[in-house]
Write a protein that holds these residues in place. Structure first.
Motif, PDB file in Angstrom:
ATOM      1  N   ILE A  33       6.900  11.648   5.071  1.00  0.00           N
ATOM      2  CA  ILE A  33       6.884  10.191   5.701  1.00  0.00           C
ATOM      3  C   ILE A  33       8.272  10.116   6.592  1.00  0.00           C
ATOM      4  O   ILE A  33       9.436  10.397   5.925  1.00  0.00           O
ATOM      5  N   LYS A  34       8.179   9.796   7.733  1.00  0.00           N
ATOM      6  CA  LYS A  34       9.352   9.754   8.778  1.00  0.00           C
ATOM      7  C   LYS A  34       9.945   8.311   8.956  1.00  0.00           C
ATOM      8  O   LYS A  34      11.039   8.256   9.415  1.00  0.00           O
ATOM      9  N   ALA A  35       9.027   7.397   8.675  1.00  0.00           N
ATOM     10  CA  ALA A  35       9.560   6.007   8.887  1.00  0.00           C
ATOM     11  C   ALA A  35       8.762   4.874   7.823  1.00  0.00           C
ATOM     12  O   ALA A  35       7.572   5.347   7.584  1.00  0.00           O
ATOM     13  N   VAL A  36       9.526   4.001   7.534  1.00  0.00           N
ATOM     14  CA  VAL A  36       8.979   2.831   6.636  1.00  0.00           C
ATOM     15  C   VAL A  36       8.970   1.539   7.725  1.00  0.00           C
ATOM     16  O   VAL A  36       9.805   1.338   8.315  1.00  0.00           O
ATOM     17  N   MET A  37       7.740   0.947   7.817  1.00  0.00           N
ATOM     18  CA  MET A  37       7.549  -0.124   8.905  1.00  0.00           C
ATOM     19  C   MET A  37       7.463  -1.407   7.959  1.00  0.00           C
ATOM     20  O   MET A  37       6.343  -1.493   7.185  1.00  0.00           O
TER      21      MET A  37
END
Length: 402
Positions: free
Chosen positions: A138-142
């Motif tokens: 997982i590269k980002a949390v939005m």
């Protein structure tokens, strides 16, 4: 046949676009000028620094695009991520849904945590998902900070604590379109990597100026994608082009001059009032609206007080009542613009936006108009009940903390 003129002004109470202060409108009435002139940086360079204050940031970098918030969503994703990268997000309203749709359409692998509409992001579930991601795929949390479709505000500070507790290096992207400039936002404290705003909400401008504040970590991520064949394509929204031009006060393409002048004046309005007073004012107006809803015997879409938004209240109508008819009638009969229900809550709620350049009497006018429209459309509430409840609260709670 020509339309009949409506006397007075339209009462705009959607959660964006918001009312534009007269002084901001006047500031935008400027002649065209050369945006490559030696004088132009006197306007622009202070904007890059002053806008950071609204984000609660000293470490971030501001980019200003001729765009709406949707364009800035795309800018955040495409500058930092590669095709097939995995991102984690929560869906709990129309705007979180649309951001998910964009991420999927541009080629990202989106892990969606479904939440009940009327609630927000669940920090515990986010932490669990990140802990399970031992390979750090997982590269980002939005996260959408303020979901205007349902009148819900999520706790970004709690999301950051969850990410830190999981020991996960993912970037944190926050949609602050309907919160930044109206609700407390602590970009540096919450370690937000991309924070997205639009000019037409708390910044009290027309739509068309997209603003993003980018952390050093996100800038580093964008640099790490350079030259990779799997990077997400971006030209118009490329940060690197702005980074070459902005330090000298210029842009890689023609900016919207009136909006830049308007931004300077809007920031002056916010700073003269004081940001803490701005946040307090929005809280008081939001609570006054909720007092009116309770007096009507109705409920908000927010499932619990902890989710209450101070920029918009979504009001649930009883079964068998069409909220869309109330909205239409309020506009046609009383020249009052209320927010419509979207997607899952279409026809089930109407929304009162209390964001931007508003005071006590402005809000009371909207509440009175909503009362009249509801009664006209068969939803019988006691005339004056919501106005009285809101007025009593407002009399006891000044808009300024000073």
């Amino acid at each position: 046949m020509a339309a009949t003129r409506r006397p007075g002004r339209n009462h705009l109470f959607v959660p964006g676009p918001t009312n534009i202060p007269d002084r901001v409108q006047r500031a935008m009435l400027v002649p065209s000028e050369d945006h490559r002139s030696v004088d132009f940086p006197a306007l622009t360079k202070p904007l890059f620094e002053d806008t950071k204050k609204v984000y609660g940031s000293t470490d971030g970098t501001i980019f200003l695009f001729p765009a709406s918030g949707t364009g800035i969503w795309e800018s955040a994703l495409t500058n930092t991520l590669c095709r097939g990268d995995k991102v984690l997000t929560s869906r709990y309203g129309q705007f979180s849904h649309l951001w998910i749709d964009m991420a999927q359409r541009i080629g990202l692998d989106v892990v969606v945590q479904e939440e009940t509409w009327g609630t927000g992001a669940d920090p515990q579930k986010i932490e669990e998902a990140l802990r399970a991601d031992t390979n750090h795929e997982i590269k980002a949390v939005m996260v959408v900070h303020n979901e205007t479709a349902t009148g819900v505000t999520s706790d970004i500070g709690a999301v950051r604590k969850a990410m830190d507790a999981a020991g996960h290096p993912a970037l944190l992207f926050v949609d602050g379109v309907s919160s930044i400039g109206s609700l407390p936002f602590r970009m540096d404290e919450w370690k937000v990597d991309c924070a997205i705003a639009g000019s037409q909400k708390g910044l009290m401008l027309p739509a068309g100026l997209g603003v993003i504040c980018v952390s050093p970590k996100a800038l580093q991520a964008s640099e790490g994608k350079a030259g990779r064949n799997d990077r997400l394509a971006h030209v118009y929204f490329a940060w690197e082009d702005h980074r070459k031009q902005n330090p000298a006060g210029y842009f890689p393409y023609t900016p919207s001059l009136p909006l830049l002048y308007g931004l300077r004046e809007a920031l002056a309005c916010l700073f003269e009032e004081g940001l803490e007073n701005v946040y307090h004012r929005h809280h008081v107006l939001g609570e006054a609206t909720r007092q009116a809803v309770a007096a009507w015997g109705l409920k908000t879409c927010a499932k619990d007080p902890k989710w209450n938004s101070d920029t918009v209240t979504a009001i649930v109508v009883p079964e068998g009542v069409d909220a869309a008819q109330i909205i239409k009638h309020a506009f046609v009969r009383y020249n009052l613009a209320l927010g419509a229900g979207l997607s899952q809550v279409a026809g089930k709620v109407f929304r009162i936006g209390h964001v931007g350049d508003l005071n006590e009497l402005s809000l009371l006018g909207a509440i009175a108009g909503a009362e009249m429209a509801m009664n006209d459309c068969g939803l019988k509430v006691t005339p004056g009940s919501g106005v009285a409840a809101a007025a009593n609260y407002l009399r006891e709670n000044p808009l300024s903390k000073n």
